[in-house]
Every structure is written in structure tokens, then in C-alpha cells.
Design an enzyme around this catalytic site. Structure first.
Site, PDB file in Angstrom:
ATOM      1  N   SER A 112       0.860  -1.193   0.000  1.00 54.51           N
ATOM      2  CA  SER A 112       0.000   0.000   0.000  1.00 54.51           C
ATOM      3  C   SER A 112       0.890   1.234   0.000  1.00 54.51           C
ATOM      4  O   SER A 112       2.006   1.207   0.517  1.00 54.51           O
ATOM      5  CB  SER A 112      -0.847  -0.008   1.267  1.00 54.51           C
ATOM      6  OG  SER A 112      -1.411   1.271   1.489  1.00 54.51           O
ATOM      7  N   SER A 113       0.354   2.341  -0.512  1.00 56.11           N
ATOM      8  CA  SER A 113       1.142   3.582  -0.513  1.00 56.11           C
ATOM      9  C   SER A 113       1.340   4.130   0.903  1.00 56.11           C
ATOM     10  O   SER A 113       2.183   4.994   1.116  1.00 56.11           O
ATOM     11  CB  SER A 113       0.476   4.634  -1.396  1.00 56.11           C
ATOM     12  OG  SER A 113      -0.837   4.886  -0.948  1.00 56.11           O
ATOM     13  N   CYS A 114       0.588   3.613   1.889  1.00 57.39           N
ATOM     14  CA  CYS A 114       0.752   4.130   3.261  1.00 57.39           C
ATOM     15  C   CYS A 114       2.010   3.586   3.948  1.00 57.39           C
ATOM     16  O   CYS A 114       2.308   3.968   5.070  1.00 57.39           O
ATOM     17  CB  CYS A 114      -0.481   3.870   4.105  1.00 57.39           C
ATOM     18  SG  CYS A 114      -0.687   2.154   4.508  1.00 57.39           S
ATOM     19  N   TYR A 155      -1.309  -0.709  10.092  1.00 52.28           N
ATOM     20  CA  TYR A 155      -1.449  -1.344   8.770  1.00 52.28           C
ATOM     21  C   TYR A 155      -0.144  -1.225   7.982  1.00 52.28           C
ATOM     22  O   TYR A 155       0.313  -2.174   7.348  1.00 52.28           O
ATOM     23  CB  TYR A 155      -2.596  -0.657   8.032  1.00 52.28           C
ATOM     24  CG  TYR A 155      -2.884  -1.165   6.656  1.00 52.28           C
ATOM     25  CD1 TYR A 155      -3.461  -2.418   6.464  1.00 52.28           C
ATOM     26  CD2 TYR A 155      -2.621  -0.387   5.531  1.00 52.28           C
ATOM     27  CE1 TYR A 155      -3.759  -2.874   5.184  1.00 52.28           C
ATOM     28  CE2 TYR A 155      -2.917  -0.836   4.257  1.00 52.28           C
ATOM     29  CZ  TYR A 155      -3.491  -2.078   4.092  1.00 52.28           C
ATOM     30  OH  TYR A 155      -3.781  -2.529   2.831  1.00 52.28           O
ATOM     31  N   LYS A 157       2.294  -4.170   6.447  1.00 51.43           N
ATOM     32  CA  LYS A 157       2.643  -4.249   5.024  1.00 51.43           C
ATOM     33  C   LYS A 157       4.167  -4.183   4.823  1.00 51.43           C
ATOM     34  O   LYS A 157       4.713  -4.869   3.953  1.00 51.43           O
ATOM     35  CB  LYS A 157       1.941  -3.127   4.248  1.00 51.43           C
ATOM     36  CG  LYS A 157       0.443  -3.337   4.100  1.00 51.43           C
ATOM     37  CD  LYS A 157       0.152  -4.519   3.180  1.00 51.43           C
ATOM     38  CE  LYS A 157      -1.326  -4.756   2.962  1.00 51.43           C
ATOM     39  NZ  LYS A 157      -1.590  -5.954   2.152  1.00 51.43           N
ATOM     40  N   HIS A 159     -13.120   3.679   2.394  1.00 53.49           N
ATOM     41  CA  HIS A 159     -12.227   4.758   1.970  1.00 53.49           C
ATOM     42  C   HIS A 159     -13.071   5.926   1.441  1.00 53.49           C
ATOM     43  O   HIS A 159     -14.270   5.788   1.218  1.00 53.49           O
ATOM     44  CB  HIS A 159     -11.277   4.263   0.881  1.00 53.49           C
ATOM     45  CG  HIS A 159     -10.288   3.273   1.381  1.00 53.49           C
ATOM     46  ND1 HIS A 159     -10.486   1.914   1.268  1.00 53.49           N
ATOM     47  CD2 HIS A 159      -9.110   3.427   2.020  1.00 53.49           C
ATOM     48  CE1 HIS A 159      -9.460   1.282   1.816  1.00 53.49           C
ATOM     49  NE2 HIS A 159      -8.602   2.172   2.284  1.00 53.49           N
TER      50      HIS A 159
HETATM   51  O1  GFB Z   1      -9.647   7.188   1.907  1.00 56.86           O
HETATM   52  P1  GFB Z   1      -9.296   7.500   3.314  1.00 56.86           P
HETATM   53  O2  GFB Z   1     -10.176   6.918   4.355  1.00 56.86           O
HETATM   54  O3  GFB Z   1      -7.844   7.034   3.624  1.00 56.86           O
HETATM   55  O4  GFB Z   1      -9.333   9.097   3.527  1.00 56.86           O
HETATM   56  P2  GFB Z   1      -6.319   7.557   3.619  1.00 56.86           P
HETATM   57  C1  GFB Z   1      -8.704   9.978   2.651  1.00 56.86           C
HETATM   58  C2  GFB Z   1      -9.039  11.411   3.005  1.00 56.86           C
HETATM   59  O5  GFB Z   1     -10.439  11.653   2.740  1.00 56.86           O
HETATM   60  C3  GFB Z   1      -8.831  11.796   4.471  1.00 56.86           C
HETATM   61  C4  GFB Z   1     -11.022  12.313   3.825  1.00 56.86           C
HETATM   62  O6  GFB Z   1      -8.259  13.078   4.542  1.00 56.86           O
HETATM   63  C5  GFB Z   1     -10.251  11.805   5.028  1.00 56.86           C
HETATM   64  O7  GFB Z   1     -10.409  12.652   6.149  1.00 56.86           O
HETATM   65  N1  GFB Z   1     -12.475  12.041   3.846  1.00 56.86           N
HETATM   66  C6  GFB Z   1     -13.449  12.966   3.636  1.00 56.86           C
HETATM   67  C7  GFB Z   1     -13.093  10.853   4.099  1.00 56.86           C
HETATM   68  N2  GFB Z   1     -14.661  12.418   3.788  1.00 56.86           N
HETATM   69  C8  GFB Z   1     -14.481  11.113   4.077  1.00 56.86           C
HETATM   70  C9  GFB Z   1     -15.382  10.044   4.320  1.00 56.86           C
HETATM   71  O8  GFB Z   1     -16.611  10.184   4.335  1.00 56.86           O
HETATM   72  N3  GFB Z   1     -14.812   8.811   4.546  1.00 56.86           N
HETATM   73  C10 GFB Z   1     -13.460   8.617   4.529  1.00 56.86           C
HETATM   74  N4  GFB Z   1     -12.998   7.378   4.738  1.00 56.86           N
HETATM   75  N5  GFB Z   1     -12.594   9.638   4.322  1.00 56.86           N
HETATM   76  C11 GFB Z   1      -6.011   5.054   4.101  1.00 56.86           C
HETATM   77  C12 GFB Z   1      -5.249   4.274   5.113  1.00 56.86           C
HETATM   78  O9  GFB Z   1      -5.631   6.354   4.319  1.00 56.86           O
HETATM   79  O10 GFB Z   1      -5.649   4.759   2.774  1.00 56.86           O
HETATM   80  C13 GFB Z   1      -5.096   2.854   4.749  1.00 56.86           C
HETATM   81  O11 GFB Z   1      -5.818   4.468   6.385  1.00 56.86           O
HETATM   82  C14 GFB Z   1      -4.744   2.644   3.286  1.00 56.86           C
HETATM   83  O12 GFB Z   1      -4.124   2.292   5.568  1.00 56.86           O
HETATM   84  C15 GFB Z   1      -5.620   3.451   2.389  1.00 56.86           C
HETATM   85  O13 GFB Z   1      -3.401   2.946   3.055  1.00 56.86           O
HETATM   86  C16 GFB Z   1      -5.228   3.341   0.938  1.00 56.86           C
HETATM   87  O14 GFB Z   1      -5.825   7.752   2.229  1.00 56.86           O
HETATM   88  O15 GFB Z   1      -6.125   8.727   4.529  1.00 56.86           O
END
Ligand code: GFB
Length: 311
Positions: free
Chosen positions: A109-111, A138, A142, A181
Site C-alpha cells: 500500500s502507498s501508506c 497497517y 505491510k 475509503h
Molecule cells: O480514503 P481514506 O479513508 O484514507 O481518507 P487515507 C482519505 C481522506 O479523505 C482523508 C477524507 O483526509 C479523510 O479525512 N475524507 C473525507 C473521508 N470524507 C471522508 C469520508 O466520508 N470517509 C473517509 N474514509 N474519508 C487510508 C489508510 O488512508 O488509505 C489505509 O488508512 C490505506 O491504511 C488506504 O493505506 C489506501 O488515504 O487517509
């Protein structure tokens, strides 16, 4: 190169990534795919995994099974994200080696990259700085998977490769608002806001963070190419090549869904890494590029959501 009749085990075939990979490999004529439903094989169970590998002896293994989730799930459940992923990957990678698999593709993952990595993030940024706290568990799991593949390569000459995808979306994504996500979450929220005639849609964070989004069918085409052509233990990024702010993403989704209400920002929710754009120079040099523009990918995913989820 892979033989079309070689036995390829796709672990995690019901998930978004595994499902796309199975569709891709089948469309390319691979006729001997091995899959196991979760009810038949718990990949966290060491002896059950060892038995399937001993019985089936797959020649090639794609490890697309993982406990995954968005920023909130990662932040709330670090124990599960760390333990379940370590167990799944340790079991599968070790059994693959011990049963003579000649190639394994591990999905990272990119994280895994530092929170403040240079942008776009080159593969060499791995372990060069502190991780983003919301998904540290996570990421550590990874990174351990990458290092295990590299250890098998170094100590035993195994052809175990590690592929780092950027943020993914597409059919079979998770649309649960607590664990999904951002892209899937906003598609669902926009759809529900439209159908309920709401005047606002709540988006988490500041909207200023930037993310790169790749349709899972593009990831599957990259993985198919890497299975055939990439034989190095050095990690390789798979990304779209461009990023977008969360505000721009929310506006694009509202446009695709035809919701014209207001965006409201929930600043109590975490932003996570400020920016995450992968450097895809290495993959581009192999002749791969993505084929699904973001707007088209969102529209296709919305169609899938309407047909399969919103019913
Ligand atoms: O996609 P996301 O949950 O994961 O959130 P990450 C990306 C951005 O979208 C964050 C915002 O800045 C969130 O605050 N966001 C806005 C939201 N509205 C929403 C919403 O309704 N739901 C969600 N989920 N986000 C994950 C990692 O990070 O990315 C994992 O936690 C993994 O480990 C994955 O690497 C690809 O990009 O921040």
C-alpha cells in the site's frame, strides 16, 4: 512469462482487488485459477493455509487478501489491522515458498511511505522517516510483508515481488460509511443526499489533503504485466500519476451523481497524510499506463453501486 495453464492462487478473490485480478487473468486466457472462499479457508489459520498449499501446490501466488479500511477504521482498530495482516501474509508467503511456488506477488500500500515523504513518492522513500499515525499499524504489517518477500528472495532466491498500489476504488469496493475509503464513502453519501433531497453532504477533514486514485481494473492490468515481466525483490509503485484534493474529489463526485447541495466539513475527523502521490517512473518504463480517467472511473463505479449496492 507465465504459462496460460499454470496454477495461479489468487488469495482474497472476493475482495475488490482480488476480484479484479481474477477477471483480468481470466480475460487474458489464464485457465487454471485457484480460489478459496473465506468460509472454506481462513487465511489467518496457519495449518489450514499450509494444508491447502500442500494439496494444491500453486505455481504462482497473488496475495490480495488483507484486512483493509479507510482512515477511521485504521485509526480505531490498530490491533486488528496489525495482527490479522501479519497472520495472513506470514501464512501465505511462507506456505508459498515451502510448497515450491515459483512466483509470488504481494500487494502492499502507498501508506508504507513516511507521512512527509517527497512527492511524488519514489520507491526509495521506504523507511526514510516516521509513518502517518492513523495507519501506522497497517503500514507496519505491510512493511513486514515486503521485508519477508525480500528475505525469501535474498536467502533462498525466491521470485517474490511486492507491488505498492495507490488509493484504489471500483466495483466491489466497501461502501460502509464507518470503514470505507473516501471515494466509496462520498459516492454513497452523495447518492443518499440526492435521493433524500438533503441540502448538505458531510465530508470529513479539511478538504485540503490530496490523494491519488486508481481504478482497480487498472491495478489488475498492472499486476498482470508485473506477474509476466517483473522479477525483482525491489518494490514497485502502481499509481495513476496525478492527485486531487479531497474538496475537488467531493465536487467531482457530486457532479457525477447529480447532487447539487452544499458540502459541509467535519473538522473533528482526521485528515491523515497531507499528500500521497506515487512516483510511477519505474512502472511507466515497463510500458504500462492507466486507461481509466478519474471521472469515467467514478461514473462506472456509481453504475456498479446502483446495480449492486443501492438496490
Ligand atoms: O480514503 P481514506 O479513508 O484514507 O481518507 P487515507 C482519505 C481522506 O479523505 C482523508 C477524507 O483526509 C479523510 O479525512 N475524507 C473525507 C473521508 N470524507 C471522508 C469520508 O466520508 N470517509 C473517509 N474514509 N474519508 C487510508 C489508510 O488512508 O488509505 C489505509 O488508512 C490505506 O491504511 C488506504 O493505506 C489506501 O488515504 O487517509
Amino acid at each position: 512469462m507465465l504459462d496460460k495453464s499454470e496454477k495461479i492462487f489468487v488469495a482474497g478473490h472476493r475482495g475488490m482487488v482480488g476480484n479484479a485480478l481474477v477477471r483480468r487473468l481470466e480475460s487474458q486466457g489464464f485457465s487454471n485459477l485457484l480460489v478459496r472462499a473465506r468460509s472454506k479457508l481462513d487465511l489467518r489459520d496457519e495449518s489450514a493455509v499450509a494444508k491447502v498449499f500442500a494439496d494444491e501446490k500453486p505455481a504462482v501466488v497473488v496475495l490480495a487478501a488483507a484486512k483493509v479500511g479507510g482512515i477511521k477504521a485504521n485509526n480505531d482498530y490498530p490491533v486488528e489491522f496489525l495482527l490479522e495482516n501479519l497472520r495472513i501474509q506470514n501464512n501465505v508467503i511462507r506456505s508459498a515458498y515451502e510448497n515450491g511456488a515459483r512466483k509470488l506477488l504481494f500487494l502492499g500500500s502507498s501508506c508504507i511511505y513516511p507521512k512527509l515523504a517527497p512527492q511524488p513518492i519514489p520507491e526509495t522513500a521506504l523507511l526514510s522517516g516516521p509513518l502517518e499515525p492513523t495507519n501506522e499499524a497497517y503500514a507496519i504489517a505491510k512493511i513486514a510483508g515486503i521485508k519477508l518477500c525480500q528475505a525469501y528472495a535474498r536467502e533462498h532466491g525466491a521470485n517474490f515481488i511486492s507491488v505498492m498500489p495507490t488509493n484504489l476504488y471500483g466495483p466491489n469496493d466497501n461502501f460502509d460509511l464507518e470503514t470505507s475509503h473516501v471515494l466509496a464513502a462520498l459516492l454513497r453519501k452523495a447518492h443518499e443526499a440526492k435521493t433524500q433531497n438533503d441540502s448538505e453532504l458531510i465530508v470529513w477533514g479539511s478538504g485540503k489533503t490530496r490523494r491519488e486514485f486508481l481504478h482497480v481494473d487498472d491495478l489488475a492490468s498492472a499486476c498482470a504485466l508485473l506477474l509476466e515481466q517483473y522479477d525483482s525483490p525491489e518494490i514497485i509503485n502502481v499509481g495513476f500519476g496525478e492527485d486531487i484534493s479531497i474538496r475537488e474529489l467531493a465536487e467531482l463526485i457530486c457532479d457525477v451523481v447529480a447532487f447539487d447541495g452544499e458540502l459541509t466539513w467535519d473538522k473533528n475527523k482526521p485528515d491523515g497524510t497531507p499528500r500521497k502521490l506515487l512516483d510511477v517512473t519505474k512502472l511507466r518504463a515497463l510500458g504500462w499506463k492507466p486507461s481509466i480517467p478519474l471521472r469515467e472511473g467514478i461514473a462506472r463505479t456509481y453504475e456498479w453501486f446502483l446495480a449492486n449496492y443501492a438496490r
